[in-house]
Design a protein around this motif. Structure first.
Motif: not given
Length: 223
Positions: A145, A183, A192
């Motif tokens: 990420f 998240r 994502k």
């Protein structure tokens, strides 16, 4: 009077042979302080650190100025008022990169999430990267990420993870913009992170650390 124990990680400056970060303690509500004798290996005068405390252990991350991010665990014996360095490992290391301003947090499943500012020396590009380690793992994994834009304008950027009631969040800045990403603990590890713009500085300044913000949560995960 009830006396509290207060513990602080202090950067004592350069010229200390890789032991600039040291833990100091006060056992009388901050009236007097003592050097615990515990230092973080490889730390120097420009090292920054972050961490959290759970059940007698202080979990720390810090940069060492050689393209590396370190991780350490400090254990506290409250009966004897004594700290010890329980573990010290490398999270990230690269001869072709610079790495600085790390920050970390742990989610409800015991997974540790760590962000840091990364620079590719060949291109000069800066980015915010993230590493992850599960409670059962001994090594850190690059999540892949990247938070925010990747560019070589300046290193004015950094991220700060924080546990939420659902999972893990990250506040991060890139130049003038500050964002929120989050998240859920139940999501796939490769999912994502949805992101939203919090604010934009009306008069951006060249902050070389990009860390002039903070985020905290109470026991009910209000932030």
């Amino acid at each position: 009077m009830l006396f509290r124990s207060i513990h602080v990680i202090i950067n004592r400056g350069p010229g200390l042979g890789g032991e600039s970060l040291a833990l100091f303690s006060s056992f009388d509500n901050g009236a007097t302080w003592v050097n615990s004798g515990v230092t973080l290996p490889g730390s120097n005068g420009s090292t920054t650190s972050d961490g959290y405390y759970v059940d007698g252990k202080l979990y720390m991350t810090y940069d060492v100025g050689t393209g590396a991010i370190k991780y350490a665990e400090l254990a506290y014996d409250s009966a004897h008022k004594k700290w010890t360095l329980a573990a010290s490992t490398t999270v990230f290391s690269s001869a072709t990169s610079a790495a600085l301003t790390p920050a970390m947090a742990v989610d409800a499943m015991g997974r540790q999430w760590l962000t840091f500012t990364h620079q590719d020396k060949a291109t000069g590009n800066f980015s915010i990267k993230m590493m992850r380690k599960a409670v059962t793992e001994t090594t850190w994994t690059d999540t892949g990420f990247v938070f925010g834009a990747v560019d070589n304008v300046s290193n004015e950027r950094s991220g700060r993870p924080i546990a939420t009631s659902r999972g893990m969040g990250v506040v991060f800045t890139v130049h003038a913009d500050t964002y929120w990403a989050e998240r859920n603990d139940t999501w796939d590890l490769g999912a994502k992170w949805p992101r939203a713009l919090i604010a934009t500085k009306t008069q951006p300044m060249n902050d070389p650390y990009g860390t002039h913000f903070s985020v905290v949560a109470d026991s009910a995960f209000n932030m």
